[in-house]
Structure formats: structure tokens, C-alpha cells
Design an enzyme around this catalytic site. Structure first.
Site, PDB file in Angstrom:
ATOM      1  N   SER A 164      42.084  37.781  39.509  1.00 63.73           N
ATOM      2  CA  SER A 164      42.415  37.147  38.234  1.00 63.73           C
ATOM      3  C   SER A 164      43.323  38.070  37.436  1.00 63.73           C
ATOM      4  CB  SER A 164      41.154  36.851  37.428  1.00 63.73           C
ATOM      5  OG  SER A 164      41.498  36.441  36.107  1.00 63.73           O
ATOM      6  N   TYR A 216      33.597  39.212  33.333  1.00 59.81           N
ATOM      7  CA  TYR A 216      34.451  38.579  34.344  1.00 59.81           C
ATOM      8  C   TYR A 216      35.555  39.538  34.791  1.00 59.81           C
ATOM      9  CZ  TYR A 216      37.332  34.910  36.507  1.00 59.81           C
ATOM     10  OH  TYR A 216      38.062  34.151  37.384  1.00 59.81           O
TER      11      TYR A 216
END
Length: 252
Positions: free
Chosen positions: A147, A161
Site C-alpha cells: 500500500s 495498517y
């Protein structure tokens, strides 16, 4: 009339996508099949979507297999990898895509949420990659989906995250070093804002997100899948241990 897309040389290969029923994962499954690979994939619960993805693979003239697996279950994930290799007789490509999207103030997460996030986002790629490597007897390619928040955590609430996705850089480098002598490559793709049901281009904060990209738009999942297919194929045979940003200039 559109120009036919050049295949990435995956004819006769067998690929497995961890988390392939929706979004980027489904786009990767379709692209690998279009480029000539037989494709198996796992999914968590959406059987209807999984069946649709199976149909697209078969429409491309390739074999498909959907396996319902919780990526947090290490034993089940290992068994799924072994099943694919046994069913298709080989395993050449692994794409780690399944992820748990945990967003919120970092000081408000319970330890259980931390553990579940690490189990899906970090432990599962480790488990699947090591299981797959045991079947990659003639070389292979492991591509993990990270990501952009591993490179730039521009919004609050992404601490957990981001941490889980940043860990994948170390995993990828370790896999590349340890498996390179066997001709197995490992690479990491960091997508930017991508138009999926999890992060739609017409969502509540989409305009704010879009304003941070140099290209001023969200990616289509097929654009992420194209990079994955390149890294999986022979044109990338000298690329390993690297991270590729496909983020529309979000991190510039």
C-alpha cells in the site's frame, strides 16, 4: 478498433492469488488468465463474486479454482497452496493480495485487532510465500500487494495498517535473497488510490484523496494488475527484491 494487448508470456504457468474475488485481486486473476495462466484464488466469504471471477478465467480459456480460506488461518492457507499445486501439477506464480483494512486512532485499537491485522497482512504473506516456494521447483515469482501508506501516511488513523504494510518490504527483500538462488523472484507492489468497493472513486473523501495524486485521479484495478502481470512474467526476470509504486504520483 482497439490494439490487442501484448501477452506477458504466462502460457502454461499456474498462478495462485490470495484474496482474488474482488477489487484488485479479481483484476489480477483476470489479467493473469488473459495472459495465459491457469489461476486459482482464495476468498473469504463472497461466494457469488468468487463464482463470477471463476467464470471470467474460464471465458479466457484457462482453468480456474476458487478456494474459501481465511488468510488468518495459517494451516488452512498452507493446505490451500498445497491443494493448488497438487490439483494443477505445479505452481509458478503467487500473488499475496488479501488484507485487513484497519483504520482508526492508533491508541484506540485493542490487541485483538492488532493481532488479526498482523495475521492477515503480514503472517499470511509469509505463510503463503514459504508454502508456495516449496512447490516452485523450476523458478517462480512471488508478488505481494502492499500500500502507498507504507511510503506516505498522509492521513491520520492509518498507523496500524501502515505498519503492517511496511513489514512487507522486509519480507520481500528476505524472500528475494533467500530464494534467488533457486530462480524464485519476490517483489512488492504499492498501489495508490484505486477505485474499488473498499475505496470508491466517488466516495465521501475521494476528492481529497484525488487532490494528493499528481495525476489527479484514482487508478483502475486493471492498472495495478498490469504491473503485477509484468512482475510475474519473463520480461521482469531480472527484477527481484524491489518495491514498485503504482500510485499516480501520490507519494511525490
Amino acid at each position: 478498433m482497439s490494439t490487442p494487448r501484448t501477452r506477458t508470456g504466462l502460457d502454461g504457468r499456474v498462478a495462485m492469488v490470495i484474496g482474488g474475488s474482488r477489487g484488485i485481486g479479481a483484476a489480477v486473476v483476470r489479467r493473469l488468465a488473459e495472459d495465459g495462466a491457469d489461476v486459482a484464488f482464495t476468498y473469504l466469504s463472497d461466494t457469488v463474486s468468487a463464482e463470477k471471477v471463476v467464470a471470467t478465467v474460464e471465458e479466457a480459456g484457462r482453468r480456474a479454482l476458487a478456494l474459501r480460506v481465511d488468510s488468518a488461518d495459517a494451516a488452512a492457507l498452507t493446505a490451500a497452496v498445497d491443494t493448488v499445486a497438487g490439483r494443477f501439477g505445479r505452481l509458478d506464480i503467487l500473488v499475496n493480495n488479501a488484507a485487513r483494512y484497519s483504520v482508526g486512532p492508533i491508541d484506540q485499537f485493542e490487541v485483538d485487532e492488532f493481532d488479526r491485522t498482523i495475521a492477515v497482512n503480514v503472517r499470511a504473506p509469509f505463510v503463503a510465500s514459504t508454502a508456495a516456494a516449496r512447490h516452485m521447483t523450476g523458478g517462480g515469482s512471488i508478488v505481494t500487494i502492499g500500500s502507498l501508506v507504507a511510503e506516505r501516511t498522509v492521513f491520520p488513523g492509518y498507523g496500524l495498517y501502515s505498519m503492517s504494510k511496511t513489514a512487507l518490504t522486509g519480507l520481500t527483500k528476505g524472500l528475494a535473497r533467500d530464494l534467488g538462488g533457486r530462480g524464485i523472484r519476490a517483489n512488492l507492489v504499492h498501489p495508490g488510490p484505486t477505485d474499488t468497493d473498499l475505496s470508491p472513486a466517488d466516495g465521501l473523501y475521494a476528492d481529497v484523496v484525488r487532490s494528493h495524486t499528481a495525476l489527479g485521479r484514482f487508478a483502475d484495478p486493471d492498472e495495478i494488475a498490469a504491473t503485477v502481470a509484468h512482475l510475474a512474467g519473463d520480461d521482469a526476470r531480472y527484477i527481484t527484491g524491489t518495491s514498485v509504486l503504482v500510485d499516480g504520483g501520490f507519494t511525490v
